[in-house]
Design a protein around this motif. Sequence first.
Motif, short mmCIF file in Angstrom:
data_model
loop_
_atom_site.label_atom_id
_atom_site.label_comp_id
_atom_site.label_asym_id
_atom_site.label_seq_id
_atom_site.Cartn_x
_atom_site.Cartn_y
_atom_site.Cartn_z
N LEU A 37 0.80 -1.23 0.00
CA LEU A 37 0.00 0.00 0.00
C LEU A 37 0.83 1.28 0.00
N LEU A 38 2.09 1.15 0.37
CA LEU A 38 2.93 2.33 0.50
C LEU A 38 2.98 3.13 -0.81
N HIS A 39 2.94 2.43 -1.91
CA HIS A 39 3.04 3.12 -3.20
C HIS A 39 1.69 3.24 -3.90
N ALA A 40 0.64 2.96 -3.17
CA ALA A 40 -0.69 3.02 -3.80
C ALA A 40 -1.67 3.71 -2.86
N LYS A 41 -1.20 4.81 -2.26
CA LYS A 41 -2.01 5.45 -1.23
C LYS A 41 -2.96 6.51 -1.77
N THR A 42 -2.53 7.19 -2.83
CA THR A 42 -3.21 8.45 -3.18
C THR A 42 -4.69 8.30 -3.49
N LYS A 43 -5.05 7.18 -4.13
CA LYS A 43 -6.47 6.99 -4.50
C LYS A 43 -7.32 6.56 -3.30
N ARG A 44 -6.66 6.25 -2.20
CA ARG A 44 -7.38 5.68 -1.06
C ARG A 44 -7.45 6.68 0.09
N PRO A 45 -8.62 7.27 0.28
CA PRO A 45 -8.73 8.36 1.26
C PRO A 45 -8.39 7.97 2.69
N LEU A 46 -8.57 6.71 3.06
CA LEU A 46 -8.32 6.32 4.45
C LEU A 46 -6.83 6.34 4.80
N ILE A 47 -5.97 6.25 3.79
CA ILE A 47 -4.53 6.15 4.09
C ILE A 47 -3.68 7.18 3.35
N ALA A 48 -4.34 8.09 2.65
CA ALA A 48 -3.63 8.96 1.70
C ALA A 48 -2.43 9.71 2.28
N ASN A 49 -2.54 10.18 3.52
CA ASN A 49 -1.47 11.07 4.02
C ASN A 49 -0.57 10.44 5.07
N LYS A 50 -0.51 9.13 5.12
CA LYS A 50 0.23 8.51 6.22
C LYS A 50 1.69 8.20 5.85
N THR A 51 2.58 8.32 6.84
CA THR A 51 3.96 7.88 6.65
C THR A 51 3.98 6.35 6.75
N LYS A 52 5.14 5.74 6.47
CA LYS A 52 5.21 4.28 6.51
C LYS A 52 4.87 3.75 7.91
N GLU A 53 5.39 4.40 8.94
CA GLU A 53 5.16 3.94 10.32
C GLU A 53 3.67 4.08 10.68
N GLU A 54 3.12 5.23 10.32
CA GLU A 54 1.68 5.46 10.61
C GLU A 54 0.83 4.44 9.86
N LEU A 55 1.23 4.18 8.62
CA LEU A 55 0.47 3.26 7.78
C LEU A 55 0.45 1.86 8.39
N GLU A 56 1.62 1.42 8.84
CA GLU A 56 1.73 0.07 9.40
C GLU A 56 0.84 -0.09 10.64
N LEU A 57 0.88 0.92 11.50
CA LEU A 57 0.07 0.89 12.72
C LEU A 57 -1.43 0.92 12.38
N TYR A 58 -1.75 1.76 11.42
CA TYR A 58 -3.15 1.89 11.00
C TYR A 58 -3.68 0.56 10.44
N ILE A 59 -2.86 -0.07 9.60
CA ILE A 59 -3.26 -1.35 9.00
C ILE A 59 -3.45 -2.40 10.10
N GLN A 60 -2.47 -2.43 11.03
CA GLN A 60 -2.55 -3.39 12.13
C GLN A 60 -3.88 -3.27 12.90
N ASN A 61 -4.22 -2.01 13.25
CA ASN A 61 -5.45 -1.77 14.02
C ASN A 61 -6.69 -2.10 13.23
N LEU A 62 -6.69 -1.67 11.97
CA LEU A 62 -7.89 -1.86 11.16
C LEU A 62 -8.09 -3.34 10.81
N LEU A 63 -6.98 -4.02 10.52
CA LEU A 63 -7.08 -5.43 10.20
C LEU A 63 -7.58 -6.22 11.41
#
Length: 170
Positions: A115-141
């Motif tokens: 997802l790191l390179h495919a964020k822009t079209k996805r509003p839920l993750i568009a502005n996250k750094t790699k660390e934020e993204l990983e945590l967000y995915i962990q929680n949401l999953l």
Amino acid sequence: MIQHTNIILVGFMGSGKSTLGKKLANQLGYSFIDLDQEIELHLGMPISELFETRGEDYFREVETQTLKNKLATTTNYVMALGGGTPCFYNNMDMINEKGVSIYLKYNVGILTSRLLHAKTKRPLIANKTKEELELYIQNLLNKREKFYLKSKLVVDGNNITAQQITNLLL
Ligand code: S3P
């Protein structure tokens, strides 16, 4: 012979539902339905704009309504859902009444790199750094997986091919 004629792909954002779905549909001679695209067609705007102007709750209503319409009016299809579709209203029950649901399962690390390179079209993750993204995915999953696991088949998303899924269905 395949007994169920509708196949519905379930999985987190970035799990390749659309790419695999198109191949699978081709192979089986079915039509391919991308639920996100149907929503965009129906409302005439990208999902990112829909989130921005109307908010997530409105998106979830439209998503469920579009799903309901498609499930009621179409047969012989492979459908790729959005990552959140199974987790709202009673969508997963509706899905399982209409076809074979298949969960493409990945771990958090793989999802993050996909997802790191495919964020822009996805509003839920568009502005996250790699660390934020990983945590967000962990929680949401963690919240979503109980819905995904209601799928009739669960497959390891890594290296899964349309041919392997066809074999599983036979
Ligand atoms: C979402 C996933 C997206 C899209 C929307 C919300 C989610 O679909 O429906 O941005 O809640 O996980 P993809 O799974 O195709 O990215």
